[in-house]
Design a protein around this motif. Structure first.
Motif, PDB file in Angstrom:
ATOM      1  N   UNK A 207       0.809  -1.201   0.000  1.00  0.00           N
ATOM      2  CA  UNK A 207       0.000   0.000   0.000  1.00  0.00           C
ATOM      3  C   UNK A 207       0.849   1.260   0.000  1.00  0.00           C
ATOM      4  N   UNK A 208       0.497   2.225  -0.854  1.00  0.00           N
ATOM      5  CA  UNK A 208       1.209   3.512  -0.932  1.00  0.00           C
ATOM      6  C   UNK A 208       2.707   3.322  -0.731  1.00  0.00           C
ATOM      7  N   UNK A 209       3.340   2.455  -1.517  1.00  0.00           N
ATOM      8  CA  UNK A 209       4.721   2.063  -1.214  1.00  0.00           C
ATOM      9  C   UNK A 209       5.718   3.198  -1.384  1.00  0.00           C
ATOM     10  N   UNK A 210       6.598   3.320  -0.398  1.00  0.00           N
ATOM     11  CA  UNK A 210       7.710   4.268  -0.486  1.00  0.00           C
ATOM     12  C   UNK A 210       8.829   3.604  -1.278  1.00  0.00           C
ATOM     13  N   UNK A 211       8.486   3.088  -2.444  1.00  0.00           N
ATOM     14  CA  UNK A 211       9.411   2.265  -3.221  1.00  0.00           C
ATOM     15  C   UNK A 211      10.641   3.044  -3.657  1.00  0.00           C
ATOM     16  N   UNK A 212      10.445   4.284  -4.105  1.00  0.00           N
ATOM     17  CA  UNK A 212      11.565   5.109  -4.534  1.00  0.00           C
ATOM     18  C   UNK A 212      12.018   5.962  -3.353  1.00  0.00           C
ATOM     19  N   UNK A 213      12.445   5.297  -2.289  1.00  0.00           N
ATOM     20  CA  UNK A 213      12.656   5.918  -0.989  1.00  0.00           C
ATOM     21  C   UNK A 213      13.642   7.072  -1.018  1.00  0.00           C
ATOM     22  N   UNK A 214      14.725   6.922  -1.742  1.00  0.00           N
ATOM     23  CA  UNK A 214      15.781   7.925  -1.710  1.00  0.00           C
ATOM     24  C   UNK A 214      15.323   9.226  -2.356  1.00  0.00           C
ATOM     25  N   UNK A 215      14.741   9.155  -3.548  1.00  0.00           N
ATOM     26  CA  UNK A 215      14.237  10.363  -4.208  1.00  0.00           C
ATOM     27  C   UNK A 215      13.129  10.998  -3.372  1.00  0.00           C
ATOM     28  N   UNK A 377      20.060   4.385  -3.667  1.00  0.00           N
ATOM     29  CA  UNK A 377      18.887   3.644  -4.141  1.00  0.00           C
ATOM     30  C   UNK A 377      19.234   2.192  -4.424  1.00  0.00           C
ATOM     31  N   UNK A 378      20.517   1.933  -4.663  1.00  0.00           N
ATOM     32  CA  UNK A 378      20.945   0.584  -5.010  1.00  0.00           C
ATOM     33  C   UNK A 378      20.613  -0.429  -3.928  1.00  0.00           C
ATOM     34  N   UNK A 523      20.407  -3.148  -8.334  1.00  0.00           N
ATOM     35  CA  UNK A 523      20.351  -3.377  -6.889  1.00  0.00           C
ATOM     36  C   UNK A 523      21.610  -4.088  -6.387  1.00  0.00           C
ATOM     37  N   UNK A 524      22.018  -3.725  -5.176  1.00  0.00           N
ATOM     38  CA  UNK A 524      23.219  -4.289  -4.588  1.00  0.00           C
ATOM     39  C   UNK A 524      22.907  -4.979  -3.267  1.00  0.00           C
ATOM     40  N   UNK A 525      23.838  -5.805  -2.824  1.00  0.00           N
ATOM     41  CA  UNK A 525      23.797  -6.424  -1.500  1.00  0.00           C
ATOM     42  C   UNK A 525      24.957  -5.858  -0.693  1.00  0.00           C
ATOM     43  N   UNK A 526      24.695  -5.512   0.559  1.00  0.00           N
ATOM     44  CA  UNK A 526      25.679  -4.786   1.356  1.00  0.00           C
ATOM     45  C   UNK A 526      26.163  -5.606   2.549  1.00  0.00           C
ATOM     46  N   UNK A 527      27.349  -5.235   3.019  1.00  0.00           N
ATOM     47  CA  UNK A 527      27.944  -5.853   4.207  1.00  0.00           C
ATOM     48  C   UNK A 527      28.564  -4.760   5.071  1.00  0.00           C
ATOM     49  N   UNK A 528      28.542  -4.956   6.408  1.00  0.00           N
ATOM     50  CA  UNK A 528      29.282  -4.021   7.272  1.00  0.00           C
ATOM     51  C   UNK A 528      30.749  -4.438   7.325  1.00  0.00           C
TER      52      UNK A 528
END
Length: 544
Positions: A207-215, A377-378, A523-528
């Motif tokens: 619902x009402x997705x914040x899909x493009x969160x960064x922009x 965004x990645x 899209x990327x996968x991240x690690x600390x």
């Protein structure tokens, strides 16, 4: 004695057909209710690697029937809370999302409360705080790359994995069907699941997705504030002017759908000109500067050369009364848009940067600044339209959005839906007059989960959703169909409307600077790593 023996035989026959823990099926469900095979208190003793169960107690708080309330932590810091029915579980699992920047773990049945398994308390459910505490203050992300990863995508996935394991141990069997439902950031979480973890859920409601969160949390919300300030930093348009603007919009466009009902069934058809309100009477008109602000707020963020930094329409006509999200009542007030933009820009917008002194005026509305900003965004955004794995797993997706959403533009959801190519496994519902997740002038209460259950479990795709507000009801049909009054009976009764697909669709331009965000492969996968966020692969986001 003979009757008693016959009854015993019948009961034994029924018992032979049921697996251990089963209860007789009820008329309201096709799935047999199941009893737990262990005591609620014993859940704390489950040996689950990387998971600490802090508490498990039977309660009925906020629910129609008793349930085992479970709270625990998934290492390193994802809080998980669960509700496990103790008097009969109908073998369904529902995970709910959170809103804003999350930070609290509270099960929220957004637009699902009327769904039978939810209403009668027979569904198992869970949620998470996404790996941090503190809802909309992004300072939790400073120096905490793991929390950023958990918020981006890991928290929801790990919660699904752990919750299903707890359910399997508690009831002696896994869920027959698993669902996810969320609104706002919960909608982003929903799409992130479909894109990254397509096997976690059979049905996903976004619902009402914040899909493009960064922009959204940078250029969109910062523009909401800066487009309304003069050279001295004072607000030009104040909230007291919003009713005047809204009344003019409705006078110009309310009848475009054939019915003067106070909402616009497709605001894109409205060609309102805010400069039509300009005159010398401050009581009934706007100044030219105020009209210019209205135009800028409607159209959205652009560079000085007119290059669009978000989709063509930022705030739809008809939503003006809810613009108080970013238009203050008086000078000196701080709006939601300013708070959310600063929280994000200071701690989440840029890789491994925490700048608590960052100000909105530091954000440059240029093409170079745009590409520098949207790199995150990645891993944070959920706009990849390649759902082929989700489709192959048999997944179903329902997207829904309010046409009067003052926080997240419905154009972002339309942009994503069009990028999907309108597939058979997805439906989009657009609710006239609905504000962000709830509220607004239009009917805003509806059951979105029952259509999803019927689609997943019976193969019946949803053909309508009925929304209500008080005594008023209105059907909403899958996009691009709209509801049209059939000319008989009350216009407040959903039964008197029929679906119509307009002969022509309003032209909306999705050729904006960030159009490449709605493609596959970035899209990327991240690690600390050593206290820093390291993400790979480092594919560039496609852009002109």
């Amino acid at each position: 004695m003979r009757s008693a023996s016959r009854l015993a035989v019948v009961l034994l026959t029924i018992g032979a057909l049921l697996l251990p823990g089963d209860l007789p099926a009820t008329a309201s469900t096709a799935l047999r209710p199941v009893r737990p095979v262990m005591d609620c208190a014993d859940v704390t003793g489950l040996n689950l690697p990387g998971v600490t169960i802090r508490s498990a107690t039977v309660t009925s708080a906020g629910a129609p029937s008793p349930y085992c309330a479970v709270e625990g932590v998934i290492a390193p810091a994802d809080t998980i809370v669960m509700r496990l029915p103790v008097n009969g579980w109908t073998q369904r699992y529902l995970q709910t999302g959170c809103g804003g920047l999350c930070g609290t773990a509270r099960i929220n049945y957004t637009q699902a409360a009327a769904c039978a398994p939810v209403a009668d308390g027979t569904i198992a459910s869970a949620t998470t705080d996404m790996g941090h505490q503190g809802q909309n203050d992004g300072s939790w992300a400073a120096g905490n790359p793991q929390a950023q990863i958990d918020f981006a995508y890991r928290g929801v996935h790990e919660t699904a994995r752990v919750a299903k394991e707890v359910i399997t141990r508690f009831y002696g069997r896994p869920p027959a069907y698993s669902y996810f439902s969320g609104c706002s950031d919960g909608g982003r979480e929903a799409l992130m699941e479909a894109q990254r973890y397509p096997d976690d859920f059979d049905g996903i409601v976004a619902g009402a997705p914040a899909s493009n969160l960064v922009v959204q949390n940078t250029f969109h919300h910062a523009w909401n504030v800066l487009a309304n300030r003069d050279a001295a930093g004072n607000y030009i348009l104040l909230a007291g002017r919003l009713p005047l603007i809204h009344d003019a919009v409705m006078a110009a466009c309310d009848r475009l759908d054939g019915l003067a009902d106070g909402v616009l069934d497709d605001p894109r058809r409205c060609r309102f000109d805010p400069y039509s309100l300009v005159c010398d009477d401050p009581a009934t008109c706007l100044t030219r500067a105020e009209a210019a602000v209205v135009r800028r707020l409607h159209d959205g963020a652009v560079t000085s050369r007119g290059v669009r930094l978000e989709q063509e329409i930022s705030h739809e006509w008809g939503s003006e009364l809810d613009w108080t999200l970013f238009v203050p009542a008086a000078q000196g007030q701080v709006t939601f848009s300013e708070n959310i933009a600063l929280s994000f820009l200071r701690y989440l917008a840029y890789f491994n940067v925490a700048d608590p002194d960052y100000q909105l005026t530091d954000l440059e509305f240029t093409e170079e600044s745009f590409w520098r900003t949207v790199q995150t965004s990645k891993y944070l955004s959920a706009t990849d339209p390649d759902l082929s794995r989700f489709r192959r797993s048999g997944g179903k997706l329902i997207l829904w959005h309010g046409w009067s959403d003052q926080h997240i533009s419905p154009q972002a959801t339309l942009n994503y839906y069009e990028a999907l190519g309108t597939p058979s496994y997805a439906r989009l519902f657009l609710f006239p007059g609905l504000a962000h997740c709830s509220g607004g002038l239009g009917p805003d209460t509806f059951d979105i989960m029952t259509p999803m259950l019927n689609w997943v479990e019976k193969g019946t795709a949803p053909t309508s959703v009925v929304a209500t507000k008080g005594a008023r009801s209105r059907p909403v049909y899958p996009y691009p169909a709209v509801a049209r009054y059939d000319g008989t009976g009350s216009t407040d009764d959903a039964a008197n409307f029929v679906p119509v697909i307009p002969r022509t669709s309003p032209k909306v331009n999705y050729d904006w600077l960030g159009a490449g965000l709605y493609t596959h492969g970035y899209q990327t996968t991240c690690q600390p790593v050593n206290g820093k966020l390291l993400c790979a692969p480092s594919h560039p986001i496609p852009h002109p």
